[in-house]
Design an enzyme around this catalytic site. Structure first.
Site, short mmCIF file in Angstrom:
data_model
loop_
_atom_site.label_atom_id
_atom_site.label_comp_id
_atom_site.label_asym_id
_atom_site.label_seq_id
_atom_site.Cartn_x
_atom_site.Cartn_y
_atom_site.Cartn_z
N SER B 26 -6.27 -4.10 -5.85
CA SER B 26 -7.40 -4.46 -6.71
C SER B 26 -7.87 -3.30 -7.59
O SER B 26 -7.98 -2.16 -7.13
CB SER B 26 -8.57 -4.92 -5.84
OG SER B 26 -9.69 -5.19 -6.64
N LYS B 50 -8.92 -7.43 -10.13
CA LYS B 50 -10.05 -6.49 -10.20
C LYS B 50 -11.26 -7.07 -9.45
O LYS B 50 -11.53 -8.26 -9.55
CB LYS B 50 -10.38 -6.28 -11.68
CG LYS B 50 -11.63 -5.46 -11.97
CD LYS B 50 -11.38 -4.00 -11.81
CE LYS B 50 -12.69 -3.21 -11.69
NZ LYS B 50 -12.53 -2.00 -10.88
N ILE B 76 -15.11 4.04 -11.80
CA ILE B 76 -15.22 2.98 -12.80
C ILE B 76 -16.58 2.31 -12.66
O ILE B 76 -17.19 1.89 -13.65
CB ILE B 76 -14.08 1.93 -12.62
CG1 ILE B 76 -12.71 2.59 -12.59
CG2 ILE B 76 -14.16 0.84 -13.69
CD1 ILE B 76 -12.31 3.34 -13.83
N GLY B 77 -17.04 2.22 -11.41
CA GLY B 77 -18.34 1.58 -11.19
C GLY B 77 -18.24 0.07 -11.14
O GLY B 77 -19.19 -0.63 -11.46
N CYS B 135 -18.76 -0.72 -0.90
CA CYS B 135 -19.73 -0.53 -1.99
C CYS B 135 -21.14 -0.49 -1.42
O CYS B 135 -21.37 -0.87 -0.28
CB CYS B 135 -19.53 -1.57 -3.07
SG CYS B 135 -19.42 -3.21 -2.45
N ILE B 196 -5.83 1.36 2.80
CA ILE B 196 -7.20 1.85 2.70
C ILE B 196 -7.72 1.73 1.27
O ILE B 196 -6.92 1.71 0.33
CB ILE B 196 -7.32 3.33 3.16
CG1 ILE B 196 -6.51 4.26 2.24
CG2 ILE B 196 -6.88 3.49 4.57
CD1 ILE B 196 -6.68 5.76 2.58
N GLY B 270 -1.16 0.47 -6.03
CA GLY B 270 -2.34 0.73 -6.85
C GLY B 270 -2.05 1.68 -7.99
O GLY B 270 -1.46 1.31 -9.02
C1 LIG Z 1 -9.11 2.69 -11.10
C2 LIG Z 1 -9.23 2.05 -9.75
C3 LIG Z 1 -10.06 0.94 -9.57
C4 LIG Z 1 -10.19 0.33 -8.33
N1 LIG Z 1 -10.98 -0.77 -8.20
C5 LIG Z 1 -11.09 -1.39 -6.99
C6 LIG Z 1 -11.88 -2.57 -6.85
O1 LIG Z 1 -12.48 -3.08 -7.81
N2 LIG Z 1 -11.98 -3.13 -5.61
C7 LIG Z 1 -11.31 -2.62 -4.53
O2 LIG Z 1 -11.41 -3.18 -3.44
N3 LIG Z 1 -10.54 -1.51 -4.64
C8 LIG Z 1 -10.42 -0.89 -5.84
N4 LIG Z 1 -9.61 0.24 -5.96
C9 LIG Z 1 -8.90 0.76 -4.78
C10 LIG Z 1 -7.42 0.32 -4.77
O3 LIG Z 1 -7.31 -1.09 -4.70
C11 LIG Z 1 -6.65 0.95 -3.58
O4 LIG Z 1 -7.24 0.54 -2.38
C12 LIG Z 1 -6.65 2.47 -3.63
O5 LIG Z 1 -6.56 2.93 -4.94
C13 LIG Z 1 -5.53 3.09 -2.81
O6 LIG Z 1 -4.26 2.73 -3.27
P1 LIG Z 1 -3.39 3.62 -4.33
O7 LIG Z 1 -3.39 5.01 -3.82
O8 LIG Z 1 -2.05 2.96 -4.35
O9 LIG Z 1 -4.10 3.50 -5.63
C14 LIG Z 1 -9.48 0.85 -7.21
C15 LIG Z 1 -8.64 1.97 -7.38
C16 LIG Z 1 -8.50 2.57 -8.63
C17 LIG Z 1 -7.61 3.75 -8.77
#
Ligand SMILES: Cc1cc2nc3c(=O)[nH]c(=O)nc-3n(C[C@H](O)[C@H](O)[C@H](O)COP(=O)(O)O)c2cc1C
Ligand SMILES: Cc1cc2nc3c(=O)[nH]c(=O)nc-3n(C[C@H](O)[C@H](O)[C@H](O)COP(=O)(O)OP(=O)(O)OC[C@H]3O[C@@H](n4cnc5c(N)ncnc54)[C@H](O)[C@@H]3O)c2cc1C
Ligand code: FES
Lengths: 249, 309
Positions: B26, B50, B76-77, B135, B196, B270
């Site tokens: 996400s 998202k 991003i918020g 959150c 995670i 991600g």
């Molecule tokens: C830019 C960005 C936005 C993210 N937005 C969300 C989100 O809206 N909801 C959520 O549950 N996780 C969000 N995540 C977390 C990712 O889904 C994921 O759990 C985390 O980045 C670890 O995986 P990765 O190392 O492969 O990115 C976001 C991560 C990134 C980098």
């Protein structure tokens, strides 16, 4: 977006402007800033890099060309911002040649500033492509000593009768100063904005700038409620070029 | 012959069957269509979109992103278009791809989570819900929901009561005992767990002496967090029975396999999507070649193998 090298460090691609299209390829112009651009400077001819693009919008030139016979467009570049406006300088030169058949003076008025002479691009080529080229450096090592805003104020004074269309790319404080001055004149101005980017394709929402709601209307996912007074727009999708009057500083 | 081995990549999350275990994480894949040019979305195990909230959210001021060693911080918020706009504008596009859509959502109060779940429940074109509990909670001085077991239990129960869809709880890794949080979520009705989410971090610009992110703190993602994520999946696998979706720094097939062997049934990609938008597809192909090479018929037979022997 340029992937500097494979592997995890540096991890993300770096955003660059399309500087020049040459026979059989394209050129990027870069300034060594940190890790990624240092690695780029170590690449050798024949090395393979991965590239994603072109992305985002471009400077609109239509209006500029038609107004050009009365007041040539003004293009303002700070430092490596010249990379972004270079194709614009070229295309305005071309368009004005065709429309005015004035082979001598066709082109935009270009204001180009940098910290020192070493950071400036070859000026002869720029001179050939522009109607007038005004150069300044912070230390006076080339052109006038001072910044582009001082030059802009003398070239397009507050009491100017006909206002040119203006374009600018450079560091944020410069863009802001240009936007404020252009706003006080009421001159139509386009700015190319920079923000930190991760994806380059509109997905991460990392690269946003704050804009007025009534800005260029884009039917896209980064739009938030229309009733608010401002919204974030993505530099990689709705930008990098924005109307100066739409940016909320 | 090696090539004649037929491999089965199918996995099941709750009652949701996926054609393979690879999904998007996400927030790193937009609402899906953003990636259609780079990855054949119909080949993904699932598309996780998202994070959405009841009302649109504009997010934090820039800078929102900072690169760090083998990773990145983001703040991003939770900017998003809101659940209604998503259903109206994005679901019709997503339906073309014939891939299950998992909607990630959040709220700033237990009530808001429950209302969001109610709004999403049963919507045609949505196949499962993933609740992000990393959150802040308005009613608890903005402390993160997912770091308090009692609140986690309440919020998951509240959502469970509003939906019969497969419910995935995405755990916060910023806790001392991830196993405890996992058990609480399982006991409160989760059908699966995602882990995670990003690790809270920060970076300072030594020239300006100011934090690099406008929000000061951000979430660390990318290869830098993978060892932490693997350890957490490994620990949680030992203490719950529901399937796990592993994520955190997956860049390639071997990384995905590492999560599966630690105990994940499925994996999410991600940050790697930013580096190479075709990563998900490369991993799907990579898993299938790995299985052929190693003569493994069922991908699910690899889940948790690192625990045995
Ligand atoms: C830019 C960005 C936005 C993210 N937005 C969300 C989100 O809206 N909801 C959520 O549950 N996780 C969000 N995540 C977390 C990712 O889904 C994921 O759990 C985390 O980045 C670890 O995986 P990765 O190392 O492969 O990115 C976001 C991560 C990134 C980098
Ligand atoms: C639309 C756009 C066009 C650009 N065009 C050019 C160009 O033609 N020539 C050129 O030299 N530079 C250009 N830049 C700036 C260039 O992207 C940065 O100088 C470069 O990313 C720095 O990388 P680094 O690893 O050397 O620096 P570091 O400071 O080590 O980078 C760390 C991180 O910050 C990001 N970052 C640093 N400075 C900037 C910046 N000014 N804007 C966006 N992200 C930044 C990097 O991408 C990286 O993720 C452009 C930026 C944007 C947004
Ligand atoms: S860089 Fe990801 S949205 Fe612009």
């Amino acid at each position: 977006m340029l992937q500097v090298r494979d592997g995890n460090d540096p991890l993300l691609k770096r955003p660059f402007s399309l500087f020049r299209t040459i026979a059989g390829g394209i050129q990027l112009l870069y300034r060594i800033q940190g890790k990624g651009t240092t690695l780029i400077s170590q690449l050798a001819a024949g090395d393979v890099v991965s590239l994603l693009g072109p992305l985002g919008n471009a400077y609109p030139v239509q209006g500029a060309a038609s107004a050009a016979s009365v007041s040539p467009p003004v293009i303002i570049a700070g430092g490596v911002g010249i990379a972004s406006v270079f194709p614009l300088i070229e295309s305005i030169h071309e368009v004005m040649h065709q429309s005015t058949r004035d082979t001598m003076n066709g082109g935009a008025t270009v204001i180009y500033g940098a910290r020192t002479a070493e950071e400036l691009l070859d000026l002869d080529e720029l001179k050939a492509l522009s109607k007038e080229l005004h150069v300044c450096t912070d230390d006076g090592s080339s052109g006038e000593k001072g910044n582009v805003l001082d030059l802009l104020k003398s070239i397009v004074p507050a009491e100017a009768g006909v206002l040119p269309v203006m374009y600018a790319c450079g560091p944020k404080p410069m863009l802001r100063a240009v936007a404020e001055y252009a706003g006080s004149l009421g001159a139509k101005t386009y700015l190319s904005m920079e923000e930190h980017m991760a994806c380059g394709i509109g997905a991460c929402l990392g690269c946003v700038v704050k804009t007025k709601s009534k800005g260029q209307d884009v039917d896209d996912s980064a739009d938030i409620e229309k009733s608010t007074e401002w919204k974030y727009q993505r530099v990689c999708m709705e930008g990098p070029v924005f109307n100066a009057e739409d940016i909320v500083w | 012959m090696v090539d004649s081995v037929s491999v089965n990549l199918e996995v099941t999350i709750g009652n949701l069957k996926l054609k393979n275990p690879v999904m998007s994480a996400s927030g790193t894949f937009g609402y899906g269509p953003e990636y259609a040019e780079f990855a054949d979305l119909s080949r993904l195990g699932a598309i996780v979109v998202k994070g959405l909230s009841l009302e649109p959210k504009e997010g934090n001021p820039p800078p929102r992103i900072v690169e760090t060693a083998s990773g990145m911080l983001n703040a991003i918020g939770l900017q998003n278009i809101g659940i209604s706009a998503f259903i109206k504008e994005k679901i019709p596009l997503l339906k073309y791809f014939n891939t299950p859509v998992i909607v990630n959502f959040f709220g700033d109060s237990i009530d808001e989570y429950a209302q969001a779940a109610e709004r999403l429940d049963g919507v045609d074109g949505i196949h499962a819900l993933e609740m992000n509990i990393s959150c802040p909670n308005k009613q608890a001085g903005w402390a993160v929901f997912g770091t308090d077991p009692a609140i986690t239990s309440k919020v998951v129960t509240a959502v469970r009561n509003k939906t019969r869809m497969p419910l995935i709880v995405k755990l916060s890794p910023n806790v001392t005992d991830i196993g405890l949080m996992a058990r609480v979520a399982e006991d409160s009705g989760a059908d699966a767990l995602s882990l995670i989410n990003t690790l809270t971090g920060m970076a300072i610009d030594v020239r300006t002496r100011r934090p690099k992110l406008s929000n000061v703190r951000g979430g660390l993602s990318g290869p830098a967090i993978r060892p932490v994520a693997i350890r957490m999946v490994y620990d949680v696998y030992k203490v719950v029975k529901i399937p796990l979706i592993g994520m955190g720094g997956i860049m390639n097939t071997d990384d995905a396999l590492e999560f599966i062997m630690a105990g994940a049934t499925a994996v999410a990609v991600g940050t790697a999507n930013f580096v190479n938008p075709g990563t998900t597809i490369e991993i799907i192909d990579g898993l299938s070649s790995f299985m052929k090479k190693e003569q493994i018929k069922e991908i699910c037979s690899l889940t948790g193998v690192a625990h045995t022997g």
